[in-house]
Design a protein around this motif. Sequence first.
Motif, PDB file in Angstrom:
ATOM      1  N   ILE A   1      18.691   3.136  41.292  1.00 44.87           N
ATOM      2  CA  ILE A   1      18.991   4.279  40.439  1.00 44.87           C
ATOM      3  C   ILE A   1      19.705   3.754  39.200  1.00 44.87           C
ATOM      4  O   ILE A   1      20.173   2.603  39.174  1.00 44.87           O
ATOM      5  CB  ILE A   1      19.864   5.330  41.177  1.00 44.87           C
ATOM      6  N   SER A   2      19.785   4.572  38.173  1.00 43.30           N
ATOM      7  CA  SER A   2      20.483   4.155  36.962  1.00 43.30           C
ATOM      8  C   SER A   2      21.190   5.364  36.360  1.00 43.30           C
ATOM      9  O   SER A   2      21.047   6.484  36.843  1.00 43.30           O
ATOM     10  CB  SER A   2      19.497   3.548  35.956  1.00 43.30           C
ATOM     11  N   PHE A   3      21.957   5.100  35.316  1.00 43.41           N
ATOM     12  CA  PHE A   3      22.546   6.189  34.562  1.00 43.41           C
ATOM     13  C   PHE A   3      21.432   7.011  33.909  1.00 43.41           C
ATOM     14  O   PHE A   3      20.248   6.673  33.998  1.00 43.41           O
ATOM     15  CB  PHE A   3      23.465   5.648  33.465  1.00 43.41           C
ATOM     16  N   SER A   4      21.824   8.060  33.205  1.00 38.02           N
ATOM     17  CA  SER A   4      20.865   8.918  32.493  1.00 38.02           C
ATOM     18  C   SER A   4      21.633   9.605  31.378  1.00 38.02           C
ATOM     19  O   SER A   4      22.855   9.457  31.249  1.00 38.02           O
ATOM     20  CB  SER A   4      20.225   9.916  33.458  1.00 38.02           C
ATOM     21  N   ILE A   5      20.932  10.396  30.581  1.00 43.31           N
ATOM     22  CA  ILE A   5      21.544  11.044  29.414  1.00 43.31           C
ATOM     23  C   ILE A   5      21.133  12.514  29.395  1.00 43.31           C
ATOM     24  O   ILE A   5      19.970  12.842  29.668  1.00 43.31           O
ATOM     25  CB  ILE A   5      21.114  10.331  28.107  1.00 43.31           C
ATOM     26  N   PRO A   6      22.071  13.427  29.117  1.00 43.28           N
ATOM     27  CA  PRO A   6      21.672  14.837  28.993  1.00 43.28           C
ATOM     28  C   PRO A   6      20.603  15.010  27.921  1.00 43.28           C
ATOM     29  O   PRO A   6      20.693  14.431  26.834  1.00 43.28           O
ATOM     30  CB  PRO A   6      22.977  15.537  28.598  1.00 43.28           C
ATOM     31  N   ALA A   7      19.591  15.799  28.203  1.00 41.44           N
ATOM     32  CA  ALA A   7      18.468  15.976  27.271  1.00 41.44           C
ATOM     33  C   ALA A   7      18.936  16.495  25.916  1.00 41.44           C
ATOM     34  O   ALA A   7      18.351  16.147  24.878  1.00 41.44           O
ATOM     35  CB  ALA A   7      17.433  16.929  27.874  1.00 41.44           C
ATOM     36  N   GLU A   8      20.003  17.302  25.903  1.00 40.62           N
ATOM     37  CA  GLU A   8      20.469  17.864  24.635  1.00 40.62           C
ATOM     38  C   GLU A   8      21.081  16.816  23.709  1.00 40.62           C
ATOM     39  O   GLU A   8      21.301  17.080  22.523  1.00 40.62           O
ATOM     40  CB  GLU A   8      21.478  18.990  24.876  1.00 40.62           C
ATOM     41  N   LYS A   9      21.332  15.617  24.236  1.00 44.75           N
ATOM     42  CA  LYS A   9      21.879  14.539  23.409  1.00 44.75           C
ATOM     43  C   LYS A   9      20.785  13.763  22.675  1.00 44.75           C
ATOM     44  O   LYS A   9      21.083  12.930  21.807  1.00 44.75           O
ATOM     45  CB  LYS A   9      22.684  13.562  24.270  1.00 44.75           C
ATOM     46  N   ILE A  10      19.531  13.990  23.011  1.00 41.44           N
ATOM     47  CA  ILE A  10      18.429  13.209  22.427  1.00 41.44           C
ATOM     48  C   ILE A  10      18.049  13.782  21.071  1.00 41.44           C
ATOM     49  O   ILE A  10      17.802  14.986  20.926  1.00 41.44           O
ATOM     50  CB  ILE A  10      17.208  13.203  23.367  1.00 41.44           C
ATOM     51  N   ILE A  11      17.997  12.946  20.092  1.00 46.37           N
ATOM     52  CA  ILE A  11      17.694  13.341  18.722  1.00 46.37           C
ATOM     53  C   ILE A  11      16.293  13.957  18.648  1.00 46.37           C
ATOM     54  O   ILE A  11      15.368  13.534  19.343  1.00 46.37           O
ATOM     55  CB  ILE A  11      17.811  12.123  17.782  1.00 46.37           C
ATOM     56  N   THR A  12      16.144  14.983  17.846  1.00 51.39           N
ATOM     57  CA  THR A  12      14.834  15.626  17.688  1.00 51.39           C
ATOM     58  C   THR A  12      14.097  15.124  16.451  1.00 51.39           C
ATOM     59  O   THR A  12      12.872  15.005  16.458  1.00 51.39           O
ATOM     60  CB  THR A  12      14.979  17.158  17.610  1.00 51.39           C
ATOM     61  N   THR A  13      14.848  14.814  15.409  1.00 51.94           N
ATOM     62  CA  THR A  13      14.263  14.298  14.174  1.00 51.94           C
ATOM     63  C   THR A  13      15.043  13.072  13.727  1.00 51.94           C
ATOM     64  O   THR A  13      16.217  13.198  13.333  1.00 51.94           O
ATOM     65  CB  THR A  13      14.287  15.345  13.046  1.00 51.94           C
ATOM     66  N   PRO A  14      14.466  11.874  13.807  1.00 52.10           N
ATOM     67  CA  PRO A  14      15.186  10.668  13.374  1.00 52.10           C
ATOM     68  C   PRO A  14      15.656  10.782  11.923  1.00 52.10           C
ATOM     69  O   PRO A  14      14.977  11.363  11.076  1.00 52.10           O
ATOM     70  CB  PRO A  14      14.140   9.563  13.539  1.00 52.10           C
ATOM     71  N   VAL A  15      16.837  10.244  11.646  1.00 52.80           N
ATOM     72  CA  VAL A  15      17.406  10.309  10.305  1.00 52.80           C
ATOM     73  C   VAL A  15      17.095   9.024   9.532  1.00 52.80           C
ATOM     74  O   VAL A  15      16.609   8.038  10.096  1.00 52.80           O
ATOM     75  CB  VAL A  15      18.935  10.521  10.351  1.00 52.80           C
ATOM     76  N   VAL A  16      17.373   9.055   8.234  1.00 45.36           N
ATOM     77  CA  VAL A  16      17.134   7.893   7.382  1.00 45.36           C
ATOM     78  C   VAL A  16      18.058   6.751   7.801  1.00 45.36           C
ATOM     79  O   VAL A  16      19.262   6.939   7.981  1.00 45.36           O
ATOM     80  CB  VAL A  16      17.369   8.251   5.902  1.00 45.36           C
ATOM     81  N   LYS A  17      17.489   5.574   7.956  1.00 44.23           N
ATOM     82  CA  LYS A  17      18.261   4.403   8.345  1.00 44.23           C
ATOM     83  C   LYS A  17      18.905   3.768   7.113  1.00 44.23           C
ATOM     84  O   LYS A  17      18.270   3.637   6.069  1.00 44.23           O
ATOM     85  CB  LYS A  17      17.355   3.381   9.036  1.00 44.23           C
ATOM     86  N   THR A  18      20.165   3.349   7.281  1.00 41.14           N
ATOM     87  CA  THR A  18      20.882   2.739   6.155  1.00 41.14           C
ATOM     88  C   THR A  18      21.363   1.327   6.445  1.00 41.14           C
ATOM     89  O   THR A  18      21.950   0.686   5.577  1.00 41.14           O
ATOM     90  CB  THR A  18      22.095   3.605   5.764  1.00 41.14           C
ATOM     91  N   LYS A  19      21.147   0.848   7.674  1.00 39.95           N
ATOM     92  CA  LYS A  19      21.559  -0.520   7.998  1.00 39.95           C
ATOM     93  C   LYS A  19      20.605  -1.102   9.032  1.00 39.95           C
ATOM     94  O   LYS A  19      20.001  -0.377   9.836  1.00 39.95           O
ATOM     95  CB  LYS A  19      22.994  -0.576   8.497  1.00 39.95           C
ATOM     96  N   ILE A  20      20.457  -2.423   9.002  1.00 36.55           N
ATOM     97  CA  ILE A  20      19.555  -3.092   9.948  1.00 36.55           C
ATOM     98  C   ILE A  20      20.157  -3.095  11.345  1.00 36.55           C
ATOM     99  O   ILE A  20      19.515  -2.684  12.316  1.00 36.55           O
ATOM    100  CB  ILE A  20      19.261  -4.538   9.499  1.00 36.55           C
ATOM    101  N   MET A  21      21.396  -3.562  11.470  1.00 38.31           N
ATOM    102  CA  MET A  21      22.051  -3.672  12.768  1.00 38.31           C
ATOM    103  C   MET A  21      23.338  -2.867  12.766  1.00 38.31           C
ATOM    104  O   MET A  21      24.119  -2.909  11.811  1.00 38.31           O
ATOM    105  CB  MET A  21      22.371  -5.135  13.083  1.00 38.31           C
ATOM    106  N   SER A  22      23.576  -2.132  13.841  1.00 40.36           N
ATOM    107  CA  SER A  22      24.812  -1.372  13.980  1.00 40.36           C
ATOM    108  C   SER A  22      26.022  -2.302  13.950  1.00 40.36           C
ATOM    109  O   SER A  22      25.984  -3.430  14.453  1.00 40.36           O
ATOM    110  CB  SER A  22      24.798  -0.601  15.301  1.00 40.36           C
TER     111      SER A  22
END
Length: 296
Positions: free
Chosen positions: A5-26
């Motif tokens: 088994i593994s962890f999971s994420i609430p569905a409401e936390k998943i982005i619906t529309t990706p935003v503009v990227k401003t950096k290569i690596m976090s």
Amino acid sequence: MIHPISFSIPAEKIITTPVVKTKIMSDLIPGDRKTYVYNTETEYYDEYRRSYFAVTTKKAGWDCLRHYEILANGCIPYFVGIQHCPVFTMYLLPRDLFLRGGLLYDKFKNKTIDELTPELIAEYNQLQKELLEYTKAHLTTEKMATYILNKSNHQNASKILYLSGIIEPDYLRCVTLHGFKQLLGNSCHDFPKIPHIYKSDTIDYSKLYGKGMSYTNLLDQGMHDVTLNNELEAKIKSKFFDIIIYGSYHRGMPFYELACETYKPNEIILLCGDDIHRCTFSKFTDKGHHVFVREI
């Protein structure tokens, strides 16, 4: 029987529309406390949303809530050392897509945002889409709860008693409980009540482990039916619930002996979310219980 088994994420936390990227690596680097500068979930998520890639890696355990937070925010994990992960640990995560992400980062890492070609961005967008689709299909809390029911052959369970020995945060116990609540509402009864997964004006979620991000303040108070606490032992004896789940059997198993008197062994399910697996689960699988282990 033992299951991964593994962890999971609430569905409401998943982005619906990706935003503009401003950096290569976090800028957020696991283990580097100087980079842990985000005080709210919004700030933290925004860091991943605006980054093409984010580093993640094994810490105390291979599975980590950070993997899911990166995925949910439309960022591609750069998973250091994933090739060394045991086969049945992180079993439900898309390793092949993670490996593709590592190869793709090699094409990005020496470039600035302005140097990215349309072809490279298109390749990124395709992998990002596949990862988001996989996350929605397999890694939400509700999907993980469904996985547990399917693996234990309890697809038709309509009333679940979800027991805990303590109420302090435990990622696997908390996110999996949220999944069952999404499936069954208050017909999945948590005892004792896990207060921080519910919305409240009296809880300072930021004081909880991990600043409470991703796993707290999720459910309306009406999703817990306090009347089900009445004569709980009698309800167990009469098999009022279809199955019993222990959200973290290392942290306490209330009513276990009583449950064993009434329920068949395969109707009692145990979860182990510990980072370092030291328990001898055979004493429970030998009895016929289903045991779900995060770090096998």
